[in-house]
Write an enzyme that holds these catalytic residues in place. Structure first.
Site, PDB file in Angstrom:
ATOM      1  N   ASP A 203       0.829  -1.202   0.000  1.00  0.00           N
ATOM      2  CA  ASP A 203       0.000   0.000   0.000  1.00  0.00           C
ATOM      3  C   ASP A 203       0.870   1.262   0.000  1.00  0.00           C
ATOM      4  O   ASP A 203       1.990   1.257   0.514  1.00  0.00           O
ATOM      5  CB  ASP A 203      -0.842  -0.036   1.292  1.00  0.00           C
ATOM      6  CG  ASP A 203      -1.987   0.968   1.292  1.00  0.00           C
ATOM      7  OD1 ASP A 203      -2.883   0.832   0.447  1.00  0.00           O
ATOM      8  OD2 ASP A 203      -1.981   1.882   2.151  1.00  0.00           O
ATOM      9  N   GLU A 227       1.560  -0.236  -4.897  1.00  0.00           N
ATOM     10  CA  GLU A 227       0.516   0.697  -5.304  1.00  0.00           C
ATOM     11  C   GLU A 227       1.116   2.092  -5.399  1.00  0.00           C
ATOM     12  O   GLU A 227       1.500   2.690  -4.383  1.00  0.00           O
ATOM     13  CB  GLU A 227      -0.624   0.719  -4.281  1.00  0.00           C
ATOM     14  CG  GLU A 227      -1.742   1.675  -4.695  1.00  0.00           C
ATOM     15  CD  GLU A 227      -2.364   2.482  -3.556  1.00  0.00           C
ATOM     16  OE1 GLU A 227      -3.442   3.049  -3.764  1.00  0.00           O
ATOM     17  OE2 GLU A 227      -1.752   2.562  -2.463  1.00  0.00           O
TER      18      GLU A 227
HETATM   19  C1  ABC Z   1     -12.000   7.076   3.767  1.00  0.00           C
HETATM   20  C2  ABC Z   1     -13.458   7.069   3.382  1.00  0.00           C
HETATM   21  C3  ABC Z   1     -13.706   7.803   2.097  1.00  0.00           C
HETATM   22  C4  ABC Z   1     -13.232   9.191   2.273  1.00  0.00           C
HETATM   23  C5  ABC Z   1     -11.769   9.152   2.680  1.00  0.00           C
HETATM   24  C6  ABC Z   1     -11.232  10.528   2.941  1.00  0.00           C
HETATM   25  O1  ABC Z   1     -11.628   8.375   3.885  1.00  0.00           O
HETATM   26  O2  ABC Z   1     -13.869   5.729   3.245  1.00  0.00           O
HETATM   27  O3  ABC Z   1     -15.083   7.827   1.784  1.00  0.00           O
HETATM   28  O4  ABC Z   1     -13.368   9.849   1.045  1.00  0.00           O
HETATM   29  C7  ABC Z   1      -8.311   3.365   3.170  1.00  0.00           C
HETATM   30  C8  ABC Z   1      -9.756   2.972   2.969  1.00  0.00           C
HETATM   31  C9  ABC Z   1     -10.582   4.149   2.467  1.00  0.00           C
HETATM   32  C10 ABC Z   1     -10.401   5.354   3.358  1.00  0.00           C
HETATM   33  C11 ABC Z   1      -8.886   5.664   3.407  1.00  0.00           C
HETATM   34  C12 ABC Z   1      -8.563   6.874   4.243  1.00  0.00           C
HETATM   35  O5  ABC Z   1      -8.203   4.525   3.955  1.00  0.00           O
HETATM   36  O6  ABC Z   1      -9.801   1.920   2.026  1.00  0.00           O
HETATM   37  O7  ABC Z   1     -11.951   3.782   2.446  1.00  0.00           O
HETATM   38  O8  ABC Z   1     -11.170   6.421   2.825  1.00  0.00           O
HETATM   39  O9  ABC Z   1      -8.963   6.674   5.562  1.00  0.00           O
HETATM   40  C13 ABC Z   1      -4.512   3.053  -0.585  1.00  0.00           C
HETATM   41  C14 ABC Z   1      -5.537   1.913  -0.536  1.00  0.00           C
HETATM   42  C15 ABC Z   1      -6.834   2.446   0.027  1.00  0.00           C
HETATM   43  C16 ABC Z   1      -6.615   2.800   1.490  1.00  0.00           C
HETATM   44  C17 ABC Z   1      -5.345   3.525   1.710  1.00  0.00           C
HETATM   45  C18 ABC Z   1      -5.042   3.979   3.054  1.00  0.00           C
HETATM   46  C19 ABC Z   1      -4.378   3.647   0.745  1.00  0.00           C
HETATM   47  O10 ABC Z   1      -5.650   1.347  -1.800  1.00  0.00           O
HETATM   48  O11 ABC Z   1      -7.903   1.534  -0.076  1.00  0.00           O
HETATM   49  O12 ABC Z   1      -7.741   3.623   1.900  1.00  0.00           O
HETATM   50  O13 ABC Z   1      -4.269   2.900   3.628  1.00  0.00           O
HETATM   51  C20 ABC Z   1      -4.061   8.258  -2.191  1.00  0.00           C
HETATM   52  C21 ABC Z   1      -2.885   7.352  -1.897  1.00  0.00           C
HETATM   53  C22 ABC Z   1      -3.226   5.888  -2.164  1.00  0.00           C
HETATM   54  C23 ABC Z   1      -4.491   5.474  -1.413  1.00  0.00           C
HETATM   55  C24 ABC Z   1      -5.614   6.417  -1.861  1.00  0.00           C
HETATM   56  C25 ABC Z   1      -6.932   6.097  -1.155  1.00  0.00           C
HETATM   57  O14 ABC Z   1      -5.242   7.764  -1.546  1.00  0.00           O
HETATM   58  O15 ABC Z   1      -1.786   7.748  -2.683  1.00  0.00           O
HETATM   59  O16 ABC Z   1      -2.146   5.106  -1.717  1.00  0.00           O
HETATM   60  N1  ABC Z   1      -4.828   4.049  -1.624  1.00  0.00           N
HETATM   61  C26 ABC Z   1      -4.619  11.476  -6.347  1.00  0.00           C
HETATM   62  C27 ABC Z   1      -3.298  11.299  -5.648  1.00  0.00           C
HETATM   63  C28 ABC Z   1      -3.202   9.881  -5.077  1.00  0.00           C
HETATM   64  C29 ABC Z   1      -4.367   9.634  -4.152  1.00  0.00           C
HETATM   65  C30 ABC Z   1      -5.651   9.785  -4.973  1.00  0.00           C
HETATM   66  C31 ABC Z   1      -6.905   9.491  -4.162  1.00  0.00           C
HETATM   67  O17 ABC Z   1      -5.695  11.114  -5.487  1.00  0.00           O
HETATM   68  O18 ABC Z   1      -2.239  11.541  -6.539  1.00  0.00           O
HETATM   69  O19 ABC Z   1      -1.998   9.731  -4.366  1.00  0.00           O
HETATM   70  O20 ABC Z   1      -4.279   8.310  -3.599  1.00  0.00           O
HETATM   71  O21 ABC Z   1      -7.005  10.365  -3.110  1.00  0.00           O
HETATM   72  C32 ABC Z   1      -5.228  10.990 -11.579  1.00  0.00           C
HETATM   73  C33 ABC Z   1      -3.874  11.397 -11.075  1.00  0.00           C
HETATM   74  C34 ABC Z   1      -3.676  10.753  -9.708  1.00  0.00           C
HETATM   75  C35 ABC Z   1      -4.787  11.224  -8.777  1.00  0.00           C
HETATM   76  C36 ABC Z   1      -6.120  10.813  -9.389  1.00  0.00           C
HETATM   77  C37 ABC Z   1      -7.296  11.193  -8.487  1.00  0.00           C
HETATM   78  O22 ABC Z   1      -6.254  11.396 -10.672  1.00  0.00           O
HETATM   79  O23 ABC Z   1      -2.866  10.959 -11.972  1.00  0.00           O
HETATM   80  O24 ABC Z   1      -2.413  11.099  -9.177  1.00  0.00           O
HETATM   81  O25 ABC Z   1      -4.635  10.595  -7.491  1.00  0.00           O
HETATM   82  O26 ABC Z   1      -5.456  11.592 -12.832  1.00  0.00           O
END
Ligand code: ABC
Ligand code: CA
Length: 471
Positions: A203, A227
């Protein structure tokens, strides 16, 4: 298992809490509530036939360690990403015996187990966190000083500030501190050994400095896929030098855009694939290819045109990397963003006699047949012998796939001047068992129907009786 041993595998990704229950009962599960619904490791064991019948030979399960308890402003930790104790298991998913039993049940079937692991942070429900609730890191000095990630263009901010929100701050580990580094290198060795894991999905890889990862990957002693949630090949590529493989986010975005509507860009998909082939360390061979996961809206929340869906779903199985299917896609689930994309699978009844379940079964069978028919398949990069505005040919000997984003009401046609097959070779479209013959100049002209994809193999590798049995 090593990266090379994973090359031929096909992975079914599931959210443990949402896949299957111990008693086989089907409790209500409203994704919006964001609470534990009752899925367990024993439940997975009960449903391994369902997974294996589709042709998967590996599963990726949710993180296994103990998480934050109770209901927060962001719900419960049913997804497993809010660690509080690195050395205990998440009892909601079962006992240590159950996890060991799952590992053996998989291995008895010749299947692999991939664990999901989180190093970057631990989960709290207050800000500042009550560090005494964490184990073994129970002091603020084990963590980076609090700041929210605010600037994704600033890599230090991405690595040393915190993910999460006021409800659930994700306390960012001080992965520059010797005690933290040493703990995690030992921890991953132990985790993989204790539970007989064959690979790990890591992760939040982009949230820790790159130099942390090579020794971690070595300590894991098994295939590591990271990831790096980012759509840019230039951003993702350097990470292919520090872990075995990456989840192929750049291709995921262009694949989605290309097929989510009849006006999507096929050439952007071609461009991103070619750029990944030339910039990832192993080309795209080891990259995990996916169309859905727990962090993004399901494809059928973007379009329900079943021909577009079948074309997009075919991609992971016909390209260079390791296919990953997110549970529920085969049942036609339509949930949007988190938390809606985490539907309980039992609500589908696990029906196997459904068009997309069969589609997946056939695609897995085709990939396996291609692997068995030619040692080249796993080591030769795909090419695009034909690229048009709404059609695409993908060649990966001995498989030739014809895709289109014309949609359900279109009559696509493809003209491939060099198929790579010798003149007169008889080919079969594994998706509907129609046969074709390669012409005298090694070319092939095909007219399809209803905007459906066509996946061709030599009839010597996939005979029509086998084909019809799978339909
Ligand atoms: C919870 C709630 C959600 C609420 C959120 C704020 O809090 O459930 O409803 O919106 C876990 C849970 C989630 C939880 C989170 C936070 O924790 O599964 O339900 O959300 O508490 C990994 C896992 C993911 C996990 C975590 C945390 C990490 O797969 O399931 O979430 O351990 C970032 C991280 C990435 C992470 C993701 C959720 O957030 O980098 O590791 N996933 C941009 C950023 C990314 C970012 C993404 C989403 O937004 O660059 O770094 O990911 O926020 C493209 C661009 C991308 C861009 C996208 C949106 O657009 O090229 O760079 O990503 O065009
Ligand atoms: Ca970090």
């Amino acid at each position: 298992a090593s990266a090379d041993e994973w090359r031929s595998r096909s992975i079914y990704q599931l959210v443990t809490d949402r896949f299957a229950t111990t008693d086989g009962d089907w409790p209500a599960c409203d994704t919006e509530d964001r609470v534990y619904c009752g899925g367990t490791w024993q439940g997975i064991i009960n449903k391994l036939d369902y997974i294996q019948n589709m042709g998967f030979d590996a599963i990726w399960i949710s993180p296994i360690v103990a998480n934050l308890e109770g209901n927060t402003g962001d719900g419960e930790s049913y997804h497993g990403y809010w660690t509080v104790d690195q050395n205990s298991l998440n009892y909601h998913f079962g006992s240590e015996g159950d996890l060991l039993a799952l590992s053996s049940a998989l291995h008895d079937r010749g299947m692999y187990l991939m664990l999901d692991v989180v190093v970057n942070h631990m989960g709290a429900d207050t800000l500042p966190p009550d560090y005494s609730l964490f184990s073994p890191f129970n002091s603020s000095s084990d963590f980076h000083t609090f700041c929210w990630i605010t600037d994704y263009n600033n890599q230090t901010n991405v690595e040393q500030c915190w993910l999460g929100d006021d409800n659930v701050p994700l306390a960012d580990m001080d992965t520059e501190a010797d005690n933290v580094i040493e703990f995690f290198y030992n921890w991953i060795t132990r985790l993989v050994n204790d539970y007989g894991a064959d690979g790990v999905r890591i992760d939040t890889v982009k949230h820790i400095r790159k130099t942390f990862w090579p020794e971690f990957a070595t300590a894991a002693g098994a295939f590591t896929v990271g990831e790096i949630f980012d759509g840019s090949v230039d951003y993702v590529a350097p990470y292919t030098e520090v872990v075995d493989a990456v989840l192929d986010y750049p291709t995921y975005y262009q694949l989605t855009y290309a097929f989510q509507s009849t006006s999507g860009s096929i050439s952007n998909l071609v461009d991103v694939v070619q750029s990944a082939q030339s910039s990832y360390k192993n080309g795209e061979f080891m990259a995990g290819s996916f169309l859905e996961n727990q962090d993004n809206p399901r494809f059928q929340s973007l379009t329900t045109d079943q021909s577009l869906v079948k074309n997009a779903m075919a991609w992971p199985f016909i390209q260079d990397g390791v296919p990953i299917l997110y549970y529920g896609q085969e049942q036609g689930y339509t949930g949007g963003n988190d938390p809606y994309n985490r539907e309980a699978l039992w609500l589908s009844g696990y029906v196997e006699d459904k068009p997309l379940v069969k589609h997946v079964r056939t695609l897995n069978a085709a990939r396996k047949a291609a692997i068995n028919a030619s040692s080249e398949f796993l080591y030769t990069a795909l090419t695009f012998p034909s690229v048009e505005s709404s059609t695409l040919a993908v060649s990966k000997y001995p498989m030739l796939s014809l895709l289109t984003n014309g949609g359900e009401s279109s009559t696509p046609s493809w003209s491939v001047s060099d198929t790579g097959f010798s003149a007169g070779t008889e080919l079969i479209d594994v998706l509907n068992c129609t046969t074709y013959t390669v012409d005298s100049s090694r070319g092939l002209d095909v007219t399809g129907y209803d905007g459906l994809p066509i996946v061709l193999l030599p009839i010597s590798a996939f005979n029509s009786t086998y084909c019809k049995d799978l339909l």
